[in-house]
Write an enzyme that holds these catalytic residues in place. Sequence first.
Site, PDB file in Angstrom:
ATOM      1  N   LYS A 219       0.359   3.347  -2.978  1.00  0.00           N
ATOM      2  CA  LYS A 219      -0.856   4.161  -3.188  1.00  0.00           C
ATOM      3  C   LYS A 219      -0.538   5.655  -3.163  1.00  0.00           C
ATOM      4  CE  LYS A 219      -3.912   0.624  -1.281  1.00  0.00           C
ATOM      5  NZ  LYS A 219      -4.506   0.072  -0.053  1.00  0.00           N
TER       6      LYS A 219
ATOM      7  N   TYR B 192      -3.564  -2.512 -10.337  1.00  0.00           N
ATOM      8  CA  TYR B 192      -3.483  -2.340  -8.880  1.00  0.00           C
ATOM      9  C   TYR B 192      -2.618  -3.439  -8.225  1.00  0.00           C
ATOM     10  CZ  TYR B 192      -4.856  -2.431  -3.985  1.00  0.00           C
ATOM     11  OH  TYR B 192      -4.818  -2.456  -2.619  1.00  0.00           O
TER      12      TYR B 192
ATOM     13  N   TYR C 176      -4.954   3.741   8.098  1.00  0.00           N
ATOM     14  CA  TYR C 176      -6.313   3.209   8.190  1.00  0.00           C
ATOM     15  C   TYR C 176      -6.923   3.461   9.569  1.00  0.00           C
ATOM     16  CZ  TYR C 176      -4.079   1.315   4.165  1.00  0.00           C
ATOM     17  OH  TYR C 176      -3.360   1.218   3.016  1.00  0.00           O
TER      18      TYR C 176
ATOM     19  N   SER D 163       0.797  -1.242   0.000  1.00  0.00           N
ATOM     20  CA  SER D 163       0.000   0.000   0.000  1.00  0.00           C
ATOM     21  C   SER D 163       0.823   1.282   0.000  1.00  0.00           C
ATOM     22  CB  SER D 163      -0.931   0.019   1.212  1.00  0.00           C
ATOM     23  OG  SER D 163      -1.961  -0.895   1.017  1.00  0.00           O
TER      24      SER D 163
ATOM     25  N   VAL E 179       1.292  -3.768   3.822  1.00  0.00           N
ATOM     26  CA  VAL E 179       1.259  -5.073   4.490  1.00  0.00           C
ATOM     27  C   VAL E 179       2.519  -5.910   4.250  1.00  0.00           C
ATOM     28  CG1 VAL E 179      -1.251  -5.328   4.765  1.00  0.00           C
ATOM     29  CG2 VAL E 179      -0.155  -6.129   2.661  1.00  0.00           C
TER      30      VAL E 179
END
Length: 304
Positions: free
Chosen positions: A67, A189, A240, A64, A258
């Site tokens: 992103k 992605y 998050y 992530s 992760v």
Amino acid sequence: MIDLQSILQDIYTEATKTQDKGVVASYIPELANVDINKFGVHLRTCEGTEYGIGDYNEKFSIQSISKVLALTKAISFKGNEVWARVDVEPSGNPFNFLSLLELENGIPRNPLINAGALVISDILISHFENPKEDFINFIRALTLDDSINYNEQVAHSEKITGYRNYAAANLLKSFNNLHNEVEDVLDFYFHQCSIEMNCSQLSKAFYLFANKGKCLQNKTHITESQTKRINALMLTCGFYDEAGEFAFTVGLPGKSGVGGGIVALLPNKFIITTWSPGLNKKGNSKLGMLALEQFTTKTELSIF
Ligand code: DON
């Protein structure tokens, strides 16, 4: 004058003694093979001085963390149009949570949760001529390093177990918030998440967020105002349902993955990257969080 190398050394020594290192992500089977004892920290100042300890030169799956780089690219050519398709509010929920997306009519809470990142992937594949090639070249240019690449096994491993991402992409498509085919968006992605970098390369890639939008080659990718906004999103949404905790204990904008990586930065001062593959219950690196908390406490360097 703070002795950063000896502070990193102390943090490293302390953190490696920790018995409970968390749990390596296994929902992407290929990630489960990583040695939980890996641990690296790298810091790069805006002047270019570098400090490293442990496995900071070993590549891992950035997941992530990608992103933020994808969002940066999307903002660089779409500007404020991005915000018509994805919001800028913390979700307070896990990265792969789906219910809010239905409730909020297919507009993801922010671009750093999975649903939001899928919308950004969609924007990128509409824009790029050769999406995967163009995106990896963008990252290679940021880091001045052509060795950076996708890991096809990791991308494939995520594809065959990516049920929640398929669900999110289909939901987005049903709300007309994906313009390309679901399969194409997911393929991009999964690949962006599979990119492998080491701590030192990530510190370089994130330099532009500490340097008002200019990369190591002094090229302006995003404006100062856009840089401020991306840093604000990292602070409020980068971890998050643990974003509050990270702001509370560390006090820097940052992003986790992760694969166990975390990149954090203090504008105009430094970028710090940690890697320890064991995750806590919220999916963020356990030792990485601990090390960064120690770092900002010992140095008193944070945005607050
Ligand atoms: O889509 C996924 O589930 C992964 N490729 C990325 C998730 C992730 O890294 C969340 N970060 N802590």
